[in-house]
Design a protein around this motif. Structure first.
Motif, PDB file in Angstrom:
ATOM      1  N   GLN A 137       0.844  -1.196   0.000  1.00  0.00           N
ATOM      2  CA  GLN A 137       0.000   0.000   0.000  1.00  0.00           C
ATOM      3  C   GLN A 137       0.880   1.247   0.000  1.00  0.00           C
ATOM      4  OE1 GLN A 137      -3.101  -0.004   2.942  1.00  0.00           O
ATOM      5  NE2 GLN A 137      -3.573   2.146   2.705  1.00  0.00           N
ATOM      6  N   LEU A 138       0.373   2.299  -0.598  1.00  0.00           N
ATOM      7  CA  LEU A 138       1.058   3.588  -0.625  1.00  0.00           C
ATOM      8  C   LEU A 138       0.078   4.644  -0.131  1.00  0.00           C
ATOM      9  CD1 LEU A 138       3.795   4.895  -1.689  1.00  0.00           C
ATOM     10  CD2 LEU A 138       2.446   5.613  -3.659  1.00  0.00           C
ATOM     11  N   LEU A 139       0.505   5.454   0.846  1.00  0.00           N
ATOM     12  CA  LEU A 139      -0.324   6.538   1.370  1.00  0.00           C
ATOM     13  C   LEU A 139       0.386   7.857   1.105  1.00  0.00           C
ATOM     14  CD1 LEU A 139      -2.727   7.656   2.982  1.00  0.00           C
ATOM     15  CD2 LEU A 139      -1.409   7.250   5.069  1.00  0.00           C
ATOM     16  N   ILE A 140      -0.286   8.745   0.406  1.00  0.00           N
ATOM     17  CA  ILE A 140       0.268  10.063   0.084  1.00  0.00           C
ATOM     18  C   ILE A 140      -0.639  11.135   0.678  1.00  0.00           C
ATOM     19  CG2 ILE A 140       0.875  11.680  -1.756  1.00  0.00           C
ATOM     20  CD1 ILE A 140       1.402   9.299  -3.564  1.00  0.00           C
ATOM     21  N   VAL A 141      -0.045  12.097   1.399  1.00  0.00           N
ATOM     22  CA  VAL A 141      -0.788  13.230   1.942  1.00  0.00           C
ATOM     23  C   VAL A 141      -0.175  14.505   1.377  1.00  0.00           C
ATOM     24  CG1 VAL A 141      -1.522  14.470   4.000  1.00  0.00           C
ATOM     25  CG2 VAL A 141      -1.307  11.969   4.067  1.00  0.00           C
ATOM     26  N   ASP A 142      -0.965  15.258   0.618  1.00  0.00           N
ATOM     27  CA  ASP A 142      -0.524  16.530   0.052  1.00  0.00           C
ATOM     28  C   ASP A 142      -1.182  17.663   0.830  1.00  0.00           C
ATOM     29  OD1 ASP A 142       1.066  15.418  -1.933  1.00  0.00           O
ATOM     30  OD2 ASP A 142      -0.601  15.250  -3.342  1.00  0.00           O
ATOM     31  N   GLU A 143      -0.341  18.559   1.376  1.00  0.00           N
ATOM     32  CA  GLU A 143      -0.848  19.725   2.115  1.00  0.00           C
ATOM     33  C   GLU A 143      -0.829  20.933   1.177  1.00  0.00           C
ATOM     34  OE1 GLU A 143       1.189  20.364   5.792  1.00  0.00           O
ATOM     35  OE2 GLU A 143       1.208  18.235   6.309  1.00  0.00           O
ATOM     36  N   ILE A 144      -2.017  21.414   0.815  1.00  0.00           N
ATOM     37  CA  ILE A 144      -2.152  22.563  -0.075  1.00  0.00           C
ATOM     38  C   ILE A 144      -2.117  23.838   0.773  1.00  0.00           C
ATOM     39  CG2 ILE A 144      -3.511  23.602  -1.917  1.00  0.00           C
ATOM     40  CD1 ILE A 144      -2.646  20.720  -2.499  1.00  0.00           C
ATOM     41  N   PRO A 145      -1.272  24.833   0.437  1.00  0.00           N
ATOM     42  CA  PRO A 145      -1.213  26.062   1.241  1.00  0.00           C
ATOM     43  C   PRO A 145      -2.582  26.726   1.359  1.00  0.00           C
ATOM     44  CG  PRO A 145       0.605  25.993  -0.334  1.00  0.00           C
ATOM     45  CD  PRO A 145      -0.320  24.858  -0.684  1.00  0.00           C
ATOM     46  N   PRO A 146      -2.853  27.401   2.489  1.00  0.00           N
ATOM     47  CA  PRO A 146      -4.197  27.951   2.735  1.00  0.00           C
ATOM     48  C   PRO A 146      -4.596  29.049   1.766  1.00  0.00           C
ATOM     49  CG  PRO A 146      -2.635  28.693   4.409  1.00  0.00           C
ATOM     50  CD  PRO A 146      -1.940  27.619   3.621  1.00  0.00           C
ATOM     51  N   GLU A 147      -3.636  29.637   1.042  1.00  0.00           N
ATOM     52  CA  GLU A 147      -3.984  30.684   0.083  1.00  0.00           C
ATOM     53  C   GLU A 147      -4.651  30.130  -1.175  1.00  0.00           C
ATOM     54  OE1 GLU A 147      -0.275  32.127   2.268  1.00  0.00           O
ATOM     55  OE2 GLU A 147      -1.041  30.252   1.464  1.00  0.00           O
ATOM     56  N   PHE A 148      -4.616  28.810  -1.340  1.00  0.00           N
ATOM     57  CA  PHE A 148      -5.109  28.190  -2.567  1.00  0.00           C
ATOM     58  C   PHE A 148      -6.377  27.382  -2.310  1.00  0.00           C
ATOM     59  CE2 PHE A 148      -0.633  28.913  -3.367  1.00  0.00           C
ATOM     60  CZ  PHE A 148      -0.613  29.360  -4.686  1.00  0.00           C
ATOM     61  N   ASN A 149      -7.197  27.283  -3.360  1.00  0.00           N
ATOM     62  CA  ASN A 149      -8.382  26.444  -3.329  1.00  0.00           C
ATOM     63  C   ASN A 149      -8.307  25.479  -4.507  1.00  0.00           C
ATOM     64  OD1 ASN A 149     -10.940  25.603  -2.345  1.00  0.00           O
ATOM     65  ND2 ASN A 149     -11.934  26.753  -3.978  1.00  0.00           N
ATOM     66  N   ILE A 150      -8.726  24.238  -4.317  1.00  0.00           N
ATOM     67  CA  ILE A 150      -8.665  23.233  -5.375  1.00  0.00           C
ATOM     68  C   ILE A 150      -9.850  23.395  -6.323  1.00  0.00           C
ATOM     69  CG2 ILE A 150      -8.715  20.769  -5.915  1.00  0.00           C
ATOM     70  CD1 ILE A 150      -7.334  20.232  -3.283  1.00  0.00           C
ATOM     71  N   ILE A 151      -9.551  23.598  -7.608  1.00  0.00           N
ATOM     72  CA  ILE A 151     -10.595  23.619  -8.629  1.00  0.00           C
ATOM     73  C   ILE A 151     -10.897  22.188  -9.074  1.00  0.00           C
ATOM     74  CG2 ILE A 151     -11.223  24.425 -10.940  1.00  0.00           C
ATOM     75  CD1 ILE A 151      -9.418  26.831 -10.491  1.00  0.00           C
ATOM     76  N   GLY A 171      -5.627  25.511   5.388  1.00  0.00           N
ATOM     77  CA  GLY A 171      -5.314  24.889   4.123  1.00  0.00           C
ATOM     78  C   GLY A 171      -6.121  23.627   3.887  1.00  0.00           C
ATOM     79  N   ILE A 172      -5.701  22.850   2.874  1.00  0.00           N
ATOM     80  CA  ILE A 172      -6.413  21.653   2.454  1.00  0.00           C
ATOM     81  C   ILE A 172      -5.454  20.469   2.446  1.00  0.00           C
ATOM     82  CG2 ILE A 172      -7.753  20.593   0.598  1.00  0.00           C
ATOM     83  CD1 ILE A 172      -8.431  23.420  -0.350  1.00  0.00           C
ATOM     84  N   ASN A 173      -5.877  19.348   2.985  1.00  0.00           N
ATOM     85  CA  ASN A 173      -5.123  18.093   2.910  1.00  0.00           C
ATOM     86  C   ASN A 173      -5.818  17.153   1.939  1.00  0.00           C
ATOM     87  OD1 ASN A 173      -3.269  18.963   4.765  1.00  0.00           O
ATOM     88  ND2 ASN A 173      -4.127  17.844   6.487  1.00  0.00           N
ATOM     89  N   VAL A 174      -5.021  16.582   1.033  1.00  0.00           N
ATOM     90  CA  VAL A 174      -5.547  15.584   0.104  1.00  0.00           C
ATOM     91  C   VAL A 174      -4.834  14.269   0.372  1.00  0.00           C
ATOM     92  CG1 VAL A 174      -6.005  14.992  -2.288  1.00  0.00           C
ATOM     93  CG2 VAL A 174      -5.915  17.397  -1.607  1.00  0.00           C
ATOM     94  N   GLN A 175      -5.597  13.224   0.700  1.00  0.00           N
ATOM     95  CA  GLN A 175      -5.029  11.907   0.999  1.00  0.00           C
ATOM     96  C   GLN A 175      -5.313  10.948  -0.154  1.00  0.00           C
ATOM     97  OE1 GLN A 175      -6.218  10.365   4.797  1.00  0.00           O
ATOM     98  NE2 GLN A 175      -5.872  12.298   5.875  1.00  0.00           N
ATOM     99  N   TRP A 176      -4.237  10.341  -0.644  1.00  0.00           N
ATOM    100  CA  TRP A 176      -4.349   9.349  -1.712  1.00  0.00           C
ATOM    101  C   TRP A 176      -3.909   7.991  -1.173  1.00  0.00           C
ATOM    102  CZ3 TRP A 176      -6.506  11.196  -6.114  1.00  0.00           C
ATOM    103  CH2 TRP A 176      -6.391  12.570  -6.386  1.00  0.00           C
ATOM    104  N   LYS A 177      -4.707   6.956  -1.454  1.00  0.00           N
ATOM    105  CA  LYS A 177      -4.359   5.586  -1.062  1.00  0.00           C
ATOM    106  C   LYS A 177      -4.305   4.714  -2.305  1.00  0.00           C
ATOM    107  CE  LYS A 177      -6.487   5.836   3.541  1.00  0.00           C
ATOM    108  NZ  LYS A 177      -7.494   5.257   4.453  1.00  0.00           N
ATOM    109  N   GLN A 178      -3.206   3.995  -2.459  1.00  0.00           N
ATOM    110  CA  GLN A 178      -3.023   3.115  -3.608  1.00  0.00           C
ATOM    111  C   GLN A 178      -2.544   1.756  -3.130  1.00  0.00           C
ATOM    112  OE1 GLN A 178      -3.538   4.141  -6.889  1.00  0.00           O
ATOM    113  NE2 GLN A 178      -3.157   2.075  -7.636  1.00  0.00           N
ATOM    114  N   LYS A 179      -3.242   0.699  -3.528  1.00  0.00           N
ATOM    115  CA  LYS A 179      -2.849  -0.659  -3.146  1.00  0.00           C
ATOM    116  C   LYS A 179      -2.088  -1.330  -4.284  1.00  0.00           C
ATOM    117  CE  LYS A 179      -6.644  -1.488   0.127  1.00  0.00           C
ATOM    118  NZ  LYS A 179      -7.771  -2.396   0.478  1.00  0.00           N
ATOM    119  N   ASN A 180      -1.175  -2.236  -3.887  1.00  0.00           N
ATOM    120  CA  ASN A 180      -0.444  -3.065  -4.847  1.00  0.00           C
ATOM    121  C   ASN A 180       0.278  -2.227  -5.907  1.00  0.00           C
ATOM    122  OD1 ASN A 180      -1.501  -5.396  -3.522  1.00  0.00           O
ATOM    123  ND2 ASN A 180      -3.384  -5.201  -4.727  1.00  0.00           N
ATOM    124  N   VAL A 181       1.286  -1.499  -5.464  1.00  0.00           N
ATOM    125  CA  VAL A 181       2.092  -0.659  -6.359  1.00  0.00           C
ATOM    126  C   VAL A 181       3.279  -1.486  -6.839  1.00  0.00           C
ATOM    127  CG1 VAL A 181       3.391   1.479  -6.606  1.00  0.00           C
ATOM    128  CG2 VAL A 181       1.377   1.388  -5.095  1.00  0.00           C
TER     129      VAL A 181
END
Length: 338
Positions: A137-151, A171-181
């Motif tokens: 499994q792979l877990l990725i957390v991207d922290e987007i600066p608070p000045e930005f908004n995700i389109i 800000g915004i946190n985006v969590q991605w989960k990927q199995k069997n990389v």
């Protein structure tokens, strides 16, 4: 050092920060072989840097959490001031957890650039499994600066593989989960972002007689999403106070500006005009519980810029100067599209 924001032209959008590092020779004699070391956190991309009127190339050293920029200046004359200017841009802070047999085998921390693309901003990220075995499994957390908004994101962030979490004013946190990389498998993600800058940010810390922090108070001025007027947020956080005294937060508005909406609606706000012709608003509120926060959101209508000034804070009958420890501000010019 001193931090200030670039002044924007009409219709411009800017996410850059100009950082000025200053050293002044206050002595009556020259000082020689001067070394200035500035530490730039990795969540900033250094786009430009230089010293006014001097052609000097700095030495750069990568440390664990910062980029060290070392300037060697042969001589600084008496009363001479040296200003080092950095043009910085916010980046996405990425944390990656690689998991095999339910155990984390590696934690990676990288930073991804955010680049302008027309009226929007784009960040493209890539991960490659360089291990000689597949990842469970792979877990990725991207922290987007608070000045930005995700389109939008590509691929689209949909649970359970992609989850977007918004933290108020953080800000915004985006969590991605990927199995069997698989071995050498590449995973690419991209973000299309819009930029919503704070026009002003200010913070005050209140201490007790022993010098311990008891309250943190912040003010944010943001452009209104309705393209009319602006929004002011006031946040009071109780760090460690058992006081039952009422808290009064006093701020200024231009006299021709009007509060058209407040959240919560039942918030107690008093208005009066001072001797200088400014409108004084006072928010009176009971203190929040320990480690809790209360927020007031005010929508203000006006056809002139807001006042970029700090507020005043009072607890009970204590004066402002007795409870104020420090303050920090970041300023931006308010601009209107043609």
């Amino acid at each position: 050092t001193a931090e200030k924001e670039n002044i924007l032209g009409i219709g411009e959008t800017q996410r850059d920060v100009t950082l000025i590092s200053v050293l002044e020779n206050e002595y009556d004699e020259p000082i020689k072989e001067v070394e200035i070391v500035d530490e730039i956190p990795y969540y900033f991309e250094v786009e430009e840097m230089g010293i006014d009127d001097l052609e000097i190339d700095p030495t750069k050293e990568k440390k664990e959490k910062v980029l060290e920029v070392i300037w060697e200046i042969p001589e600084i004359q008496p009363k001479e001031k040296v200003e080092i200017r950095y043009k910085l841009a916010k980046r996405i802070n990425r944390t990656i957890l690689e998991i095999v047999q339910n155990e984390v085998i590696a934690v990676l921390n990288t930073f991804e650039n955010i680049t302008p693309k027309g009226l929007e901003f784009l960040s493209h990220t890539k991960y490659i499994n360089i291990h000689n075995r597949p990842l469970q499994q792979l877990l990725i957390v991207d922290e987007i600066p608070p000045e930005f908004n995700i389109i939008r994101t590509n691929p689209e962030a949909l649970a359970p593989t992609g989850v977007i979490e918004k933290a108020k004013l953080k800000g915004i946190n985006v969590q991605w989960k990927q199995k069997n990389v698989g071995v050498n498998q590449t995973l690419e993600k991209s973000y299309t972002l819009d930029y919503f800058p704070y026009l002003f940010r200010g913070k005050k810390i209140i201490v007790n007689e022993e010098g311990r922090t008891i309250f943190k108070v912040a003010k944010f001025i943001m452009p209104s999403e309705r393209e009319m007027g602006y929004t002011v947020f006031y946040v009071i956080k109780n760090a460690k106070s058992e006081t039952t005294d009422m808290i009064s937060l006093m701020d200024k508005l231009p006299v021709n500006h009007t509060i058209v909406e407040r959240t919560p609606e039942e918030s107690q706000i008093m208005e009066q005009i001072d001797d200088e012709g400014n409108k004084i608003i006072t928010w009176i509120v009971e203190p929040p519980s320990i480690r809790k926060s209360i927020t007031l959101k005010v929508l203000v209508s006006g056809d002139t810029p807001p006042l970029f000034e700090m507020f005043k804070i009072f607890i009970g009958d204590k004066g402002e100067k007795e409870v104020l420890e420090k303050e920090t501000t970041v300023r931006r010019e308010m601009v209107k599209s043609p």
